[in-house]
Design an enzyme around this catalytic site. Structure first.
Site: not given
Ligand code: ADP
Length: 490
Positions: A159, A182, A238-239, A260, A294
């Site tokens: 986002n 990443k 992220g989430s 965050e 968020c």
């Molecule tokens: P959204 O649903 O908004 O994409 P996420 O939390 O699912 O939010 O993803 C945020 C970031 O975390 C993305 O860059 C995603 O690729 C990464 N991600 C998701 N799962 C993992 C994990 N198990 N380990 C590392 N990075 C992850």
């Protein structure tokens, strides 16, 4: 030059350097799409597990030299990086809009914040000084020194694909850490362009690198990062669901975390609110980035005395907003990020209806006939919800406004706090004392009173409860990536 051409030229230069291709086989590659049209704009080879380990190995080596530089030297490199970003700000904003979908004006603001984050870190690291402590023994000389925490694994969301990169990497690099990043699978190009500029500015390739993975292979990054002995910190936006997985993984090597996570911002309108300001604030907070931040208003609590006037005003404001392609004139709401988001929002709206919410028609909504049918455009919608609506415990993350009416006898602080999240909250009320009293009761990391523009490099951004751990930006910014070492001399 037109914005689409600027974005395309930047992608071409990334491709010419061999980091991406215009088209290619899907297998083993990540396809980056324009969410406004569904068109593939670039294809990037996916990193394999062994390559991820190599990046962390190289970071561990690069960290030794990078951290041995004087803070002034690292600061100068960062300032060069900021200048390079500034020189390319139009192209970077155009690229951001192309892969993410937000209107070009919002992307320009994000690139300005991207630069601010770098300059802020370059400046703040110069202020870090050793601290002399009171001796605990008559003959002791006690001092605290600050040292880089170690290699940092950074995971950024789609986002804010540019600002989140520098909000993590700039203070970490300023502190003397090496960073392996990443970026989110939907928006890797903005991150790649920023890392390439950091290299051009003089950050060694090993000290700042990136790993491209798709959704399925993303967990590989955290698997490798949390097993690597040099990684001492992970910073994630992220989430909450993914954040919790990272908390578990961090236990393996006891790695420091900065998280965050999700939000569920209450937007509280008091009976003495300046309604014009409140309507504009609610619109901006709710629909910025198509509702995908968020800190977006998730639950709009409106006092019964002003409810009808507020509702009328907000409907009018929404009706005037044009939904469309990031580069089209006057567009305020772009597409949502991808098909999953598009489908999730439709299902969420259906659930609100079956849960007793009433949808209010937005009269006179601007015509959007020219939208590409393959784009993930979601028209704004507004729902009047019942108090205690359980669906409002979820983060909406899209252009759906949910209003709840409250009265004097309702404890609005209690309603606002009735969530597992605690990132941002907003209060609109001209009764300053009442607003400040309410702000003190809200269990949130950040509260905006009569203001929604709360994010900046200079403020500590972050939440409480399940919205995260730690703060990004603000006066403690580079120090967050440093260890305190206490030395006692006698
Ligand atoms: P959204 O649903 O908004 O994409 P996420 O939390 O699912 O939010 O993803 C945020 C970031 O975390 C993305 O860059 C995603 O690729 C990464 N991600 C998701 N799962 C993992 C994990 N198990 N380990 C590392 N990075 C992850």
């Amino acid at each position: 030059m037109n914005n689409l051409k600027l974005a395309e030229d930047l992608i071409s230069s990334i491709c010419e350097k061999g980091f991406a291709e215009r088209q290619g086989e899907d297998s083993g590659k990540l396809s980056v799409c324009d969410p406004a049209t569904g068109r593939v704009v670039a294809v990037i080879p996916l990193c394999q597990g062994i390559e991820i380990t190599d990046k962390f190995d190289s970071a561990a080596v690069a960290q030794i030299e990078w951290s041995a530089l004087l803070p002034d030297e690292r600061s100068s490199v960062l300032l060069r990086w900021a200048n390079l970003i500034e020189q390319q700000k139009e192209s970077l904003a155009a690229l951001l809009s192309l892969e993410q979908g937000k209107p070009i004006g919002e992307s320009a603001l994000e690139i300005a914040a991207t630069i601010d984050n770098v300059r802020w870190s370059a400046q703040e690291v110069l202020k870090i000084e050793n601290v002399n402590l009171k001796p605990h023994l008559p003959e002791a000389q006690n001092v605290i020194i600050y040292q880089p925490v170690g290699v940092v694994a950074a995971i950024t969301p789609w986002n804010f694909p540019s600002a989140m990169v520098t909000r993590k990497a700039a203070p970490a690099l300023a502190a003397g850490c090496a960073v392996v990043l990443k970026p989110a699978e939907d928006t890797p190009l903005s991150a790649m362009a920023l890392v390439h500029l950091a290299w051009e500015a003089g950050v060694p390739n090993g000290a700042f690198s990136y790993v491209i993975l798709d959704r399925d292979s993303a967990p590989l990054f955290s698997d490798v990062a949390f097993s690597h002995p040099a990684v001492r910190m992970a910073s994630f936006t992220g989430s909450t669901a993914v954040g919790k997985k990272l908390v578990m993984q961090s236990a393996k090597n006891v790695v420091k975390l900065s998280l965050e996570l999700g939000g569920n911002a209450p937007f509280i309108i008091g009976k003495q609110a300046d309604l014009e300001k409140a309507i504009e604030g609610a619109f901006a907070s709710k629909f910025r980035n198509a509702g995908q931040t968020c800190i977006c208003a998730n639950r709009i609590f409106v006092h019964e005395d002003v409810y009808d006037s507020f509702l009328t005003g907000l409907l009018k404001r929404i009706a005037s907003a044009k939904v469309g392609n990031a580069f089209a004139d006057g567009v305020e709401i772009g597409p949502v990020i991808n098909k999953q988001a598009y489908e999730r929002l439709a299902a969420y709206a259906d659930s609100l209806l079956s849960d007793g919410a009433k949808e209010v028609e937005i009269q006179g909504e601007s015509s959007n006939d020219d939208l590409d049918i393959k784009g993930y455009f979601v028209q704004p919608r507004l729902f009047e919800c019942v108090k205690g609506c359980v669906l409002l415990k979820q983060e909406i993350f899209g252009p759906i406004a949910a209003l709840v009416k409250y009265g004097d006898s309702d404890d609005v602080a209690q309603m606002a706090n009735d969530t597992e999240y605690g990132l941002a909250a907003y209060i609109y009320d001209e009764n300053k004392q009442r607003a400040e009293r309410l702000a003190a009761l809200l269990q949130y990391g950040m509260v905006g009173i009569n203001e929604t523009r709360i994010a900046h490099a200079s403020i500590p951004f972050g939440g409480v409860k399940q919205s995260g751990i730690g703060r990004e930006g603000g006066p403690e910014s580079p120090k967050n990536f440093m260890n305190i070492k206490y030395i006692c001399k006698t």
